[in-house]
Design a protein around this motif. Sequence first.
Motif, PDB file in Angstrom:
ATOM      1  N   THR A 233      12.848   5.931  -4.942  1.00 45.59           N
ATOM      2  CA  THR A 233      12.722   4.580  -4.778  1.00 45.59           C
ATOM      3  C   THR A 233      13.763   3.885  -3.996  1.00 45.59           C
ATOM      4  O   THR A 233      14.550   4.399  -3.465  1.00 45.59           O
ATOM      5  CB  THR A 233      12.952   4.226  -6.373  1.00 45.59           C
ATOM      6  OG1 THR A 233      14.446   4.099  -6.640  1.00 45.59           O
ATOM      7  CG2 THR A 233      12.135   5.065  -7.447  1.00 45.59           C
TER       8      THR A 233
ATOM      9  N   LEU B 159       3.734  -0.932 -13.470  1.00 44.11           N
ATOM     10  CA  LEU B 159       3.178  -0.640 -12.164  1.00 44.11           C
ATOM     11  C   LEU B 159       1.665  -1.344 -12.127  1.00 44.11           C
ATOM     12  O   LEU B 159       0.845  -0.685 -13.009  1.00 44.11           O
ATOM     13  CB  LEU B 159       3.404   0.779 -11.844  1.00 44.11           C
ATOM     14  CG  LEU B 159       3.150   0.875 -10.192  1.00 44.11           C
ATOM     15  CD1 LEU B 159       4.610   0.634  -9.460  1.00 44.11           C
ATOM     16  CD2 LEU B 159       3.218   2.816 -10.053  1.00 44.11           C
TER      17      LEU B 159
ATOM     18  N   GLU C  13      -1.524  -1.221  -9.528  1.00 43.88           N
ATOM     19  CA  GLU C  13      -1.984  -1.077  -8.264  1.00 43.88           C
ATOM     20  C   GLU C  13      -2.705  -1.971  -7.462  1.00 43.88           C
ATOM     21  O   GLU C  13      -3.750  -2.793  -8.194  1.00 43.88           O
ATOM     22  CB  GLU C  13      -2.900   0.146  -8.458  1.00 43.88           C
ATOM     23  CG  GLU C  13      -3.593   0.748  -7.093  1.00 43.88           C
ATOM     24  CD  GLU C  13      -4.538   2.043  -7.443  1.00 43.88           C
ATOM     25  OE1 GLU C  13      -5.163   2.569  -6.386  1.00 43.88           O
ATOM     26  OE2 GLU C  13      -4.369   2.508  -8.662  1.00 43.88           O
TER      27      GLU C  13
ATOM     28  N   CYS D 112      10.889  -4.646  -0.903  1.00 48.84           N
ATOM     29  CA  CYS D 112       9.577  -4.061  -0.306  1.00 48.84           C
ATOM     30  C   CYS D 112      10.206  -2.736   0.227  1.00 48.84           C
ATOM     31  O   CYS D 112      11.070  -2.651   1.187  1.00 48.84           O
ATOM     32  CB  CYS D 112       9.057  -4.939   0.811  1.00 48.84           C
ATOM     33  SG  CYS D 112       8.683  -6.349   0.572  1.00 48.84           S
TER      34      CYS D 112
ATOM     35  N   ASP E 123       5.163   1.971   0.170  1.00 52.27           N
ATOM     36  CA  ASP E 123       4.129   1.176  -0.131  1.00 52.27           C
ATOM     37  C   ASP E 123       4.313   0.492  -1.341  1.00 52.27           C
ATOM     38  O   ASP E 123       3.214  -0.086  -1.822  1.00 52.27           O
ATOM     39  CB  ASP E 123       2.831   2.152  -0.341  1.00 52.27           C
ATOM     40  CG  ASP E 123       3.050   3.269  -1.319  1.00 52.27           C
ATOM     41  OD1 ASP E 123       4.138   3.142  -1.968  1.00 52.27           O
ATOM     42  OD2 ASP E 123       2.227   4.070  -1.738  1.00 52.27           O
ATOM     43  N   THR E 124       5.398   0.252  -2.092  1.00 53.28           N
ATOM     44  CA  THR E 124       5.575  -0.372  -3.015  1.00 53.28           C
ATOM     45  C   THR E 124       6.674  -1.594  -3.088  1.00 53.28           C
ATOM     46  O   THR E 124       7.552  -1.725  -2.374  1.00 53.28           O
ATOM     47  CB  THR E 124       6.242   0.413  -4.164  1.00 53.28           C
ATOM     48  OG1 THR E 124       5.344   1.921  -4.497  1.00 53.28           O
ATOM     49  CG2 THR E 124       6.562  -0.010  -5.607  1.00 53.28           C
TER      50      THR E 124
ATOM     51  N   GLU F 270       8.865  -3.906  -5.566  1.00 52.98           N
ATOM     52  CA  GLU F 270       9.580  -4.171  -6.847  1.00 52.98           C
ATOM     53  C   GLU F 270      10.195  -5.592  -7.081  1.00 52.98           C
ATOM     54  O   GLU F 270      10.901  -6.042  -6.192  1.00 52.98           O
ATOM     55  CB  GLU F 270      10.676  -3.386  -7.118  1.00 52.98           C
ATOM     56  CG  GLU F 270      11.112  -3.429  -8.603  1.00 52.98           C
ATOM     57  CD  GLU F 270      12.640  -2.425  -8.777  1.00 52.98           C
ATOM     58  OE1 GLU F 270      12.969  -2.447 -10.172  1.00 52.98           O
ATOM     59  OE2 GLU F 270      12.797  -1.647  -7.948  1.00 52.98           O
TER      60      GLU F 270
ATOM     61  N   TYR G 227       0.763  -3.815   1.149  1.00 51.99           N
ATOM     62  CA  TYR G 227       1.065  -2.914  -0.042  1.00 51.99           C
ATOM     63  C   TYR G 227       0.369  -2.415  -1.053  1.00 51.99           C
ATOM     64  O   TYR G 227      -0.844  -3.332  -1.360  1.00 51.99           O
ATOM     65  CB  TYR G 227       2.608  -3.599  -0.629  1.00 51.99           C
ATOM     66  CG  TYR G 227       3.809  -3.936   0.253  1.00 51.99           C
ATOM     67  CD1 TYR G 227       4.560  -2.853   0.527  1.00 51.99           C
ATOM     68  CD2 TYR G 227       3.686  -5.087   1.136  1.00 51.99           C
ATOM     69  CE1 TYR G 227       5.517  -2.911   1.670  1.00 51.99           C
ATOM     70  CE2 TYR G 227       4.914  -5.277   2.105  1.00 51.99           C
ATOM     71  CZ  TYR G 227       5.680  -4.230   2.050  1.00 51.99           C
ATOM     72  OH  TYR G 227       6.648  -4.315   3.233  1.00 51.99           O
ATOM     73  N   LYS G 228       0.469  -1.260  -1.614  1.00 51.16           N
ATOM     74  CA  LYS G 228      -0.238  -0.701  -2.302  1.00 51.16           C
ATOM     75  C   LYS G 228      -0.134  -0.980  -4.007  1.00 51.16           C
ATOM     76  O   LYS G 228      -0.979  -1.018  -5.118  1.00 51.16           O
ATOM     77  CB  LYS G 228      -0.395   0.922  -2.146  1.00 51.16           C
ATOM     78  CG  LYS G 228      -0.952   1.113  -0.739  1.00 51.16           C
ATOM     79  CD  LYS G 228      -2.235   0.557  -0.539  1.00 51.16           C
ATOM     80  CE  LYS G 228      -2.699   0.917   0.959  1.00 51.16           C
ATOM     81  NZ  LYS G 228      -4.022  -0.049   1.069  1.00 51.16           N
ATOM     82  N   TYR G 229       1.358  -1.012  -4.270  1.00 46.55           N
ATOM     83  CA  TYR G 229       1.877  -1.084  -5.598  1.00 46.55           C
ATOM     84  C   TYR G 229       2.839  -2.276  -5.889  1.00 46.55           C
ATOM     85  O   TYR G 229       3.580  -2.583  -5.067  1.00 46.55           O
ATOM     86  CB  TYR G 229       2.631   0.034  -6.246  1.00 46.55           C
ATOM     87  CG  TYR G 229       1.340   1.260  -6.153  1.00 46.55           C
ATOM     88  CD1 TYR G 229       0.665   1.633  -7.202  1.00 46.55           C
ATOM     89  CD2 TYR G 229       1.621   2.018  -4.995  1.00 46.55           C
ATOM     90  CE1 TYR G 229      -0.358   2.531  -6.865  1.00 46.55           C
ATOM     91  CE2 TYR G 229       0.561   3.182  -4.966  1.00 46.55           C
ATOM     92  CZ  TYR G 229      -0.207   3.490  -5.776  1.00 46.55           C
ATOM     93  OH  TYR G 229      -1.027   4.599  -5.875  1.00 46.55           O
ATOM     94  N   PHE G 230       2.546  -3.049  -6.905  1.00 46.92           N
ATOM     95  CA  PHE G 230       3.622  -3.987  -7.368  1.00 46.92           C
ATOM     96  C   PHE G 230       4.395  -3.651  -8.508  1.00 46.92           C
ATOM     97  O   PHE G 230       3.620  -3.245  -9.651  1.00 46.92           O
ATOM     98  CB  PHE G 230       2.956  -5.275  -7.572  1.00 46.92           C
ATOM     99  CG  PHE G 230       4.029  -6.329  -7.910  1.00 46.92           C
ATOM    100  CD1 PHE G 230       4.385  -7.128  -6.555  1.00 46.92           C
ATOM    101  CD2 PHE G 230       4.451  -6.836  -9.125  1.00 46.92           C
ATOM    102  CE1 PHE G 230       5.405  -8.199  -6.802  1.00 46.92           C
ATOM    103  CE2 PHE G 230       5.307  -7.797  -9.258  1.00 46.92           C
ATOM    104  CZ  PHE G 230       5.826  -8.539  -8.150  1.00 46.92           C
ATOM    105  N   ASP G 231       5.665  -3.114  -8.614  1.00 48.56           N
ATOM    106  CA  ASP G 231       6.248  -2.783  -9.842  1.00 48.56           C
ATOM    107  C   ASP G 231       6.964  -4.045 -10.305  1.00 48.56           C
ATOM    108  O   ASP G 231       8.115  -4.703  -9.868  1.00 48.56           O
ATOM    109  CB  ASP G 231       7.445  -1.668  -9.123  1.00 48.56           C
ATOM    110  CG  ASP G 231       8.386  -1.044 -10.341  1.00 48.56           C
ATOM    111  OD1 ASP G 231       8.112  -1.539 -11.440  1.00 48.56           O
ATOM    112  OD2 ASP G 231       8.966  -0.219  -9.830  1.00 48.56           O
TER     113      ASP G 231
END
Length: 362
Positions: free
Chosen positions: A25, A151, A153, A245, A248-249, A251, A283-287
Amino acid sequence: MRIKLAEQEEEKHWDDYIYYNPKATQCHLYGWGKVIRETYGHKAYYLMAETNNVEKGNKVVGVLPLVHIKSLVFGNMLVSMPFLNYGGVLADNEATEKELFVEAGMLGRKLGVSNMELRHIFPITWSNGYGPGVSESLAAPKPMTHKVRMLLELPDTPAKLFDSFKSKLRSQIRKPQKEGLVAHIGGAELLDEYYRVFSVNMRDLGSPVHSKRLFRNILKEFGGSVRLGIVRYRETAAAAGLIFCFKDTVEIIWASSLKSFNHLSPNMLLYWSLLEYVTDAGYKYFDFGRSTPDEGTYKFKEQWGAKPQTLYWYERGTQGESGNPLNVGAHRYRHRAEEYWQLMPVSIANLLGPFIRKNIPL
């Protein structure tokens, strides 16, 4: 294989491994140790495992970032990573993972700490009681699993994301827009506004605030990987958030809104603006960060479509026994002083807060 303390000149080798390891991470990046040391003076110990091959050259095969926090009130501990949601051991195999864990225990005993805390998004591989890493001399630690990572997607366009929301959520996003609130996303130029919202919100919650220097150092160290979001109403910042950033995530680490603007729902516009921004950037994921299931923040994140993923936090004493919970002192402080802190002028809370907050690892 050997395990050593990574030096400043080995930062690139460390971060190359972080970008290589799929379980890493942004909290594992070498720069966080520098940020915390320069802000609060806590010493970082970055353990690095590497092969020892004269012909082919050394290769990094595992890392464990640790920060030493020593306080008379809140305890003497090694944490991976304090003030952040994640951390812990990264390794190519079980044997390296275990050796890093053992080395951390030896370091802890040398420093005289009472506890270690490792904040994993995955369980350590030898904690299942099988494999070459398990032995009678080092019992597999049992994780605490009471927290989850939320998380989301992301689809390939903001429009698809907006259409995926329930009608109630879409209305909550449109409301502040109709009221004239405007979102802005940028960098260090927004820090003053960001910190004003953040510090007032922390005072209102009865919690000591981080030093403004922390955020300044984060922006300095990580540059364009960090973005600040601000929602203004008539030129006044009403909500603010910080995102990081990584791969691909994205936070969101710290977010706040002012209760005096709650009737305008600036936090809804803040989150939507950040989601729109990162989705459009590919980006693929938002945390959404860590939460306790079924509590208020969990339900807030869940409405955006975020799914829970169990977190694995390991606490143990440096002699191998189960450690005492590191946050007992923090809870004791909060129950005792929260109401009094809320009565403080913001200027006084901002002056005193960092001296307390720097010793609370959460």
